[in-house]
Design a protein around this motif. Structure first.
Motif, short mmCIF file in Angstrom:
data_model
loop_
_atom_site.label_atom_id
_atom_site.label_comp_id
_atom_site.label_asym_id
_atom_site.label_seq_id
_atom_site.Cartn_x
_atom_site.Cartn_y
_atom_site.Cartn_z
N GLY A 14 0.59 -1.11 0.06
CA GLY A 14 -0.12 -0.07 0.42
C GLY A 14 0.57 1.08 0.13
N VAL A 15 1.75 1.64 0.89
CA VAL A 15 2.49 2.12 1.31
C VAL A 15 3.72 2.48 -0.43
CG1 VAL A 15 4.59 3.76 1.78
CG2 VAL A 15 2.42 2.16 3.63
N ALA A 16 3.99 1.36 -1.03
CA ALA A 16 4.70 0.92 -2.67
C ALA A 16 4.03 1.90 -3.22
CB ALA A 16 5.58 -0.01 -2.43
N VAL A 17 3.16 1.42 -3.20
CA VAL A 17 2.30 2.75 -4.63
C VAL A 17 1.98 3.44 -4.50
CG1 VAL A 17 1.37 -0.26 -5.60
CG2 VAL A 17 0.64 1.38 -4.40
N SER A 18 1.94 3.99 -3.53
CA SER A 18 1.43 5.52 -2.75
C SER A 18 2.05 6.44 -4.98
CB SER A 18 2.37 6.07 -2.37
OG SER A 18 1.79 6.03 -0.81
N PRO A 19 0.99 6.95 -4.93
CA PRO A 19 1.46 7.48 -6.73
C PRO A 19 2.42 9.30 -6.96
CG PRO A 19 -0.64 7.94 -6.18
CD PRO A 19 -0.25 7.16 -5.15
N ILE A 20 1.52 9.75 -6.01
CA ILE A 20 2.99 10.83 -5.90
C ILE A 20 4.47 10.57 -5.46
CG2 ILE A 20 2.84 13.02 -4.53
CD1 ILE A 20 0.49 13.26 -5.90
N PRO A 21 5.36 10.09 -4.83
CA PRO A 21 6.06 9.94 -4.39
C PRO A 21 7.12 9.38 -5.64
CG PRO A 21 4.88 8.65 -2.72
CD PRO A 21 3.82 9.24 -3.21
N ILE A 22 6.33 8.18 -6.42
CA ILE A 22 7.44 7.56 -7.85
C ILE A 22 6.76 8.54 -8.86
CG2 ILE A 22 6.59 5.42 -8.86
CD1 ILE A 22 4.49 4.13 -7.29
N ILE A 23 5.98 9.32 -8.76
CA ILE A 23 5.48 9.83 -9.85
C ILE A 23 6.57 11.37 -9.11
CG2 ILE A 23 4.62 11.98 -11.06
CD1 ILE A 23 2.71 10.80 -10.49
N ALA A 24 7.34 12.03 -8.19
CA ALA A 24 8.05 13.19 -8.03
C ALA A 24 9.64 12.29 -8.46
CB ALA A 24 8.15 13.57 -6.61
#
Length: 219
Positions: A14-24
């Motif tokens: 759930g934490v790993a797929v957080s989109p905002i940090p991945i996009i950042a």
């Protein structure tokens, strides 16, 4: 230890797929100071997860949550309900266009220390992440592990939860030219689908937490 790690796995996802940090992280890798800024961001993300989970492990141990399966169950139920509410709100707003955070527009000029601070805040203070980290901390504290066992569990959770940010950053340091195309495609896909993916995942995790909580509370 095995049962605790098993319960931590869906929370870490759930934490790993957080989109905002991945996009950042992807934007940083496509930006002007890609190598240094992205490393700062990855370090801040990992550190934020460790600190957030460790705080809740300490709180759970302080109130001896591991000594009462009933209290552990009610805490998990409460966290599960919070996740359901968050997931439902995200599902209802999945088709709305969300404004890009202002700090993202400054990524090209961002320095490693600033990136570290932003990533730490996203990991440790962002409400969605905080609830998942709280659930992980409660799970570890209720496992009645030794101090070394708690440390290992926090470390495993943090590593798994940070893979979606850390792996692209490490990969970029090794093969920057090859990753530019795939990273750009991934960024576009996440921007188009992140709300739906995140909403479904949060709802599933919320239901799982509630189920485990009911089992512990009635046990």
């Amino acid at each position: 230890m095995g049962s605790v790690l098993g319960e931590l796995l869906p929370l870490a996802v759930g934490v790993a797929v957080s989109p905002i940090p991945i996009i950042a992280a992807i934007l940083m890798l496509l930006g002007r100071h890609a190598r240094t800024t992205s490393i700062g961001f990855a370090a801040g993300w990992l550190l934020g997860i460790v600190v957030a989970v460790a705080v809740f492990v300490a709180l759970g141990s302080a109130v001896d949550i591991g000594g009462s399966s009933s209290s552990t169950g009610w805490v998990k139920i409460a966290l599960g309900v919070v996740l359901l509410v968050v997931g439902l709100r995200q599902w209802r707003s999945r088709n709305k266009e969300s404004a890009t955070p202002k700090w993202m527009s400054a990524i090209d000029e961002m320095r490693p220390v600033t990136a570290l601070g932003i990533a730490f805040a996203l990991a440790a203070i962002n409400p969605k992440n905080l609830v998942l980290c709280a659930a992980a901390g409660v799970t570890i504290a209720s496992g009645a592990l030794s101090v070394s066992g708690d440390i290992v569990a926090v470390a495993v959770f943090a590593v798994l939860a940070s893979t979606s940010v850390v792996v692209p950053v490490v990969g970029y340091q090794v093969a920057a030219a090859r990753l530019r195309g795939p990273l750009d495609s991934l960024k576009s896909w996440l921007q188009a689908n992140n709300a739906t993916v995140m909403a479904v995942l949060i709802l599933v995790i919320g239901i799982v937490l509630i189920g485990k909580g009911i089992g512990a509370a009635s046990g």
